[in-house]
Design an enzyme around this catalytic site. Structure first.
Site, mmCIF file in Angstrom:
data_model
loop_
_atom_site.group_PDB
_atom_site.id
_atom_site.type_symbol
_atom_site.label_atom_id
_atom_site.label_comp_id
_atom_site.label_asym_id
_atom_site.label_seq_id
_atom_site.Cartn_x
_atom_site.Cartn_y
_atom_site.Cartn_z
ATOM 1 N N ALA A 1 0.837 -1.205 0.000
ATOM 2 C CA ALA A 1 0.000 0.000 0.000
ATOM 3 C C ALA A 1 0.864 1.243 0.000
ATOM 4 O O ALA A 1 2.096 1.168 0.179
ATOM 5 C CB ALA A 1 -0.930 0.013 1.212
ATOM 6 N N ASN A 2 0.230 2.388 -0.210
ATOM 7 C CA ASN A 2 0.879 3.691 -0.083
ATOM 8 C C ASN A 2 0.430 4.368 1.205
ATOM 9 O O ASN A 2 -0.620 4.033 1.759
ATOM 10 C CB ASN A 2 0.517 4.595 -1.271
ATOM 11 C CG ASN A 2 1.238 4.203 -2.533
ATOM 12 O OD1 ASN A 2 2.335 3.670 -2.484
ATOM 13 N ND2 ASN A 2 0.626 4.452 -3.677
ATOM 14 N N ARG A 3 1.209 5.357 1.640
ATOM 15 C CA ARG A 3 0.863 6.103 2.865
ATOM 16 C C ARG A 3 -0.130 7.207 2.531
ATOM 17 O O ARG A 3 0.234 8.368 2.402
ATOM 18 C CB ARG A 3 2.113 6.712 3.491
ATOM 19 C CG ARG A 3 3.153 5.712 3.959
ATOM 20 C CD ARG A 3 4.371 6.446 4.513
ATOM 21 N NE ARG A 3 5.428 5.542 4.899
ATOM 22 C CZ ARG A 3 5.543 4.965 6.089
ATOM 23 N NH1 ARG A 3 4.629 5.203 7.007
ATOM 24 N NH2 ARG A 3 6.548 4.158 6.361
ATOM 25 N N SER A 4 -1.372 6.868 2.366
ATOM 26 C CA SER A 4 -2.393 7.863 2.040
ATOM 27 C C SER A 4 -3.537 7.769 3.040
ATOM 28 O O SER A 4 -4.061 6.681 3.290
ATOM 29 C CB SER A 4 -2.931 7.640 0.621
ATOM 30 O OG SER A 4 -4.036 8.484 0.375
ATOM 31 N N ALA B 1 -3.989 7.340 -4.022
ATOM 32 C CA ALA B 1 -2.588 6.906 -4.106
ATOM 33 C C ALA B 1 -2.596 5.421 -4.451
ATOM 34 O O ALA B 1 -2.518 4.552 -3.577
ATOM 35 C CB ALA B 1 -1.880 7.157 -2.778
#
Length: 413
Positions: free
Chosen positions: A213-216, A279
Site C-alpha cells: 500500500a501507499n501512505r495515504s 494513491a
C-alpha cells in the site's frame, strides 16, 4: 513577484469582528492588506486592532489634511489590486449603488478602477427589503462581485434567515479567485454536473493478512468530494480503505485494489470532471498466496514477483469515447516537483495535475506530507505551473473545485 494588495473596507455591523480573522488569514497567504474603516465600524472593532493585524495605518477620515494633500482616496483606490467590503451593510450598499461619496469608504469605492468584492451582512428583513434587492441588482449589473450572504442565526436573539456575512475563508477564496483572474461564482455553480473522485490508498494482497500500500489517509480526496457536493455537483467517490467519515451528500463506492478501483471508475462514467486523488499502488504481487506465508528459520525472505497495476489516470484520460470533459490527476513527488509533474501530465494525457511535495517533514509549517492536514501544491496545466500557497486540504479542495466550475462553463471545454 510583486506582493498583491487588498484594500479592506470595514462597514459598521456586528460582523465587523470577522474582518480581523479575514486580515489574519489574508496575510498568511502572503498578501498585503490595507484597511479603511467607516465611522460606524469603529463601534464594533478598534482601529488599533485592525492596524496591528494589517501592520499598517488604518484610514478613516475623508478630510484628513495630510492624506488629501496627496488626494488620498484616489491613491488608496488605485494602489490596491482588489477592494473587499466586509461587512457590506445595507447603508454601504445603498450608497455605492446610488453613487454617494460622503465619506472615505464610499469615495474610495467610486474612485477605483479595480475589482470590488462585497460581503453583505445585515438582518434578514433588511436583506429581503425591496430597496436592498434593487441595490444588490444594480451593483451586480455594475460588475460588483458578491460573496454571501449566508443563512443562519443572527446576532439578534430569536432572529434567523439570510443575511449572515460569509465566513472569512469563503471571502478569501473569492478574493483569491478574482486576484488570479478567475470569475467568482457564488451559490452552487456545479449544479447538474457529475464529478467523479478517487481517494485513499489501494491494498494489494500478498497473502490473506499482508498487502502492499501507499501512505495515504484519503483526506485530500474526501475534501474534494465534499467541496464538489457543496457546490451542487452529483458526486461519486471511489475510495480505497480509509478511516474517514463519509462526506455528506456523496455516493461512495468502496474498493480494495487498483483493479477494483478502475472497474468502479469505468462503471460510474460518464462524468463532467474526474479527479484522481487516490494513491494507487503501482505494483501488485503476481500471485497472492491463498494462505499466510510462513516464516521458517534459515529460508530467508520469500521472493515476491511483482506486476504493474492498471494506470487508472491514463486509462481514463486517453479514452476515445466517454472521456470526462476535465481529467485531473495528482502527483506526489519528493524532488523536482513541478518538472516531474509537468512530464506526468503530458505522459498521462490528462488536463491538469496537482503536484504535491511529500518530502516535507511531518509537522512542518508547509505540511504536504501524506496524512497531514495541509498541502503546498502546484497546479500544472497546458499553460504552465501555478504555485499555490500553503493551504488546509479543505481549502485546496474548495479552490480546486471552484476552478473546475469556472472551466466547465467555458465554451469548448
Amino acid at each position: 513577484m510583486t506582493q498583491r494588495t487588498i484594500l479592506l473596507i470595514i462597514g459598521g455591523g456586528i460582523a465587523a469582528y470577522k474582518s480581523l480573522e479575514f486580515i489574519r488569514r489574508t496575510r498568511e497567504r502572503g498578501l498585503a492588506v490595507r484597511a479603511v474603516m467607516t465611522r460606524a465600524a469603529s463601534q464594533f472593532v478598534t482601529p488599533l486592532a485592525v492596524g496591528a493585524l494589517t501592520g499598517s495605518r488604518v484610514f478613516s477620515d475623508l478630510f484628513s489634511l495630510d492624506d488629501e494633500q496627496e488626494i488620498g482616496h484616489i491613491r488608496l483606490s488605485r494602489e490596491a489590486d482588489l477592494i473587499v467590503v466586509a461587512p457590506a451593510t445595507a447603508d454601504l450598499m445603498a450608497k455605492l449603488a446610488n453613487g454617494h461619496a460622503d465619506d472615505l469608504a464610499t469615495a474610495v469605492l467610486l474612485a477605483t478602477d479595480k475589482p470590488v468584492l462585497i460581503a453583505p451582512a445585515m438582518n434578514p428583513r433588511m436583506w429581503a427589503h425591496p430597496a436592498t434587492c434593487r441595490n444588490a441588482a444594480t451593483l451586480a449589473a455594475d460588475g460588483i462581485h458578491f460573496v454571501g450572504p449566508g443563512t443562519g442565526e443572527m446576532a439578534e436573539r430569536g432572529e434567523a434567515g439570510t443575511g449572515r456575512m460569509a465566513e472569512p475563508l469563503q471571502i478569501l477564496a473569492a478574493a483569491e479567485a478574482l486576484l488570479h483572474g478567475v470569475p467568482h461564482i457564488d451559490g452552487q455553480p456545479l449544479q447538474g454536473r457529475h464529478v467523479l473522485v478517487t481517494s485513499g490508498p489501494t491494498h494489494e494482497p500478498i497473502d490473506p493478512v499482508r498487502y502492499i500500500a501507499n501512505r495515504s489517509s484519503g483526506k485530500q480526496g474526501y475534501a474534494i468530494a465534499a467541496a464538489a457536493a457543496r457546490l451542487g455537483a452529483r458526486v461519486t467517490l471511489v475510495s480505497g480503505p480509509t478511516a474517514l467519515a463519509d462526506p455528506p451528500g456523496v455516493n461512495i463506492v468502496r474498493v480494495e485494489t487498483a483493479r477494483e478501483m478502475l472497474s468502479a471508475v469505468e462503471a460510474n462514467l460518464p462524468a463532467d470532471a474526474a479527479i484522481f486523488a487516490a494513491a494507487v499502488a503501482d505494483w501488485r504481487v503476481a500471485s497472492a498466496g491463498r494462505h499466510k506465508l510462513k516464516k521458517a528459520a534459515g529460508t530467508g525472505a520469500p521472493a515476491l514477483a511483482l506486476v504493474e497495476n492498471p494506470d487508472i489516470l491514463a486509462t481514463v484520460a486517453q479514452r476515445q469515447a466517454g472521456r470526462p470533459r476535465l481529467v485531473i490527476g495528482f502527483a506526489a513527488e519528493t524532488e523536482k516537483v513541478v518538472e516531474h509533474a509537468t512530464a506526468k501530465r503530458q505522459r498521462k494525457g490528462c488536463d491538469w495535475i496537482i503536484a504535491n511535495d511529500v518530502s516535507l517533514a511531518q509537522g512542518s509549517v508547509a505540511g504536504g506530507v501524506m496524512g497531514g492536514d495541509a498541502n503546498c501544491v502546484h497546479l500544472i496545466t497546458a499553460a504552465g505551473a501555478e504555485d499555490w500557497p500553503v493551504l488546509a486540504k479543505s481549502e485546496v479542495a474548495d479552490r480546486l473545485m471552484r476552478r473546475v466550475a469556472v472551466t466547465l462553463r467555458e465554451p469548448g471545454t
